[in-house]
Design an enzyme around this catalytic site. Structure first.
Site, short mmCIF file in Angstrom:
data_model
loop_
_atom_site.label_atom_id
_atom_site.label_comp_id
_atom_site.label_asym_id
_atom_site.label_seq_id
_atom_site.Cartn_x
_atom_site.Cartn_y
_atom_site.Cartn_z
N GLY A 103 0.82 -1.19 0.00
CA GLY A 103 0.00 0.00 0.00
C GLY A 103 0.86 1.25 0.00
O GLY A 103 2.07 1.20 0.26
N GLY A 133 0.32 -5.23 0.37
CA GLY A 133 -0.85 -5.15 -0.49
C GLY A 133 -0.67 -5.83 -1.83
O GLY A 133 -1.66 -6.23 -2.47
N GLU A 144 5.79 -6.17 7.61
CA GLU A 144 5.20 -5.10 8.40
C GLU A 144 5.74 -4.95 9.82
O GLU A 144 5.73 -3.85 10.38
CB GLU A 144 3.67 -5.28 8.45
CG GLU A 144 2.96 -4.96 7.15
CD GLU A 144 3.01 -6.11 6.14
OE1 GLU A 144 2.48 -5.94 5.03
OE2 GLU A 144 3.58 -7.17 6.46
N ASP A 152 -1.19 -7.63 7.26
CA ASP A 152 -2.64 -7.43 7.15
C ASP A 152 -3.15 -8.03 5.85
O ASP A 152 -2.70 -9.07 5.44
CB ASP A 152 -3.00 -5.95 7.32
CG ASP A 152 -2.43 -5.07 6.20
OD1 ASP A 152 -1.38 -5.42 5.61
OD2 ASP A 152 -3.03 -4.02 5.92
#
Length: 372
Positions: free
Chosen positions: A79, A127, A150, A158
């Protein structure tokens, strides 16, 4: 970008689009088009993908959908972390809107009706994993470098990671989530994150072949096409350590994992411990709890819901902004985590990431099927 001395042509505008949507015969194409930013996802790109899925799913002449990344460096690096950093600092709701729509897109991909082919060439992180790992046909190459890094920026894996990293009967997913280590093609397949290995020089011919599938093609038809171009993957380095990983990462607390690694005399344990010591202690604890809860969860959507709730705590946390500062802003690679050690992380610190949201992701949506 066109100069100010001449008007923009239609082709210029198309080239500037962040997502290129089109079709080649019966193949729907989604091309992520921010190569200078490693095709990092923006909110508009998420919306473009959702709109393309709507169009392709409803079109009886589309046999399958293919997602690729423009440029030579990778499918997608994740992302738009700078937007999330700046938005969070400013108190904007843009990061939350982005995550809400991205996670819903992830769930949509998990239940997409038509064959969805992802070419995971080059860098595939965060992402980028989210737009590919839920595909029916996930292709890696000799250039693939897949990771969920992350914990190194004060965040947590995520986009449904607590679902897709817990579908294996092993602790490989736990290892990948906590360490954030890059996985090459063989490991991506061994970890259950990809299906087929196709050397990168065969990709143009593979895409051409996929473009000529009959409109009524099944997933088995797509599998046959991919198999014709695939080779056996190189052996994965991490997967070769599976017995050690299963033994050392089988615990439900990060402290116990550290203790097991410290007591182990192998080079693998020493190296892994060194990696973990660079991560945010709070992120490690939040991540392990998400992974353990994900293992018991009945659906992808349940995991995404829990992860979405945790993002609200991320935006209030010190470690996320410090991690991004050290990795992206100042690039000194010297984050000052707070709390600084595992011993200083309290149950209250961790519990703050597991408070339910007032507006759940899927409260107004019908549940869809997911890959298992």
């Amino acid at each position: 970008m066109p100069s100010t001395s001449e008007p923009a042509t239609q082709s210029d505008v198309v080239q500037e689009a962040q997502t290129l949507i089109g079709r080649t015969s019966t193949l729907g194409r989604i091309r992520l088009n921010r190569p200078k930013a490693l095709n990092s996802l923006t909110l508009s790109m998420v919306r473009d993908i959702e709109a393309a899925l709507d169009t392709f799913e409803a079109d009886p002449q589309i046999a399958a959908v293919l997602i690729t990344g423009e440029g030579e460096r990778g499918l997608c690096a994740g992302g738009d972390i700078r937007m999330i950093y700046d938005g969070g600092k400013a108190g904007s709701d843009e990061p939350t809107i982005f995550w809400r729509e991205e996670y819903r897109m992830n769930a949509r991909l998990g239940g997409f009706a038509k064959p969805y082919v992802a070419i995971m060439d080059g860098i595939v992180m965060g992402g980028g994993v989210g737009v590919s790992v839920y595909g029916s046909h996930r292709i890696v190459t000799e250039r693939t470098r897949l990771a969920m890094p992350e914990t190194g920026i004060g965040f947590f894996p995520d986009i449904g990671a607590s679902w897709f990293l817990t579908r294996q009967q092993s602790e490989l997913g736990t290892y990948a989530a906590l360490t954030g280590e890059q996985l090459a093609a063989g490991d991506a397949i061994a970890f259950g994150l990809a299906d087929s290995y196709v050397p990168s020089d065969r990709l143009p011919a593979l895409i051409e072949k996929l473009s000529h599938l009959p409109a009524s093609a099944s997933r088995a038809n797509v599998s046959a096409v991919v198999a014709a171009f695939a080779d056996a993957p190189p052996a994965g380095k991490a997967a070769q350590e599976q017995a050690s990983i299963d033994r050392l990462f089988a615990f439900d607390t990060v402290e116990d994992i550290f203790s097991a690694l410290e007591k182990d005399s192998s080079a693998f344990a020493e190296r892994t411990l060194g990696v973990l010591r660079t991560k945010s202690p709070l992120s490690l604890k939040v991540t392990l709890r998400l992974i353990r809860l994900g293992r018991k969860s009945p659906s992808l959507e349940d995991c995404l819901e829990r992860e979405f709730a945790a993002t609200f705590a991320v935006l209030r946390s010190h470690d996320f902004y410090e991690g991004v500062r050290a990795a992206v802003i100042d690039k000194d690679r010297k984050p000052q985590w707070r709390p600084a050690t595992l011993a200083e992380v309290t149950e209250g610190n961790v519990a703050g990431f597991f408070e339910p949201t007032e507006e759940p992701l899927f409260a107004d949506k019908t549940r869809k099927g997911e890959r298992t």
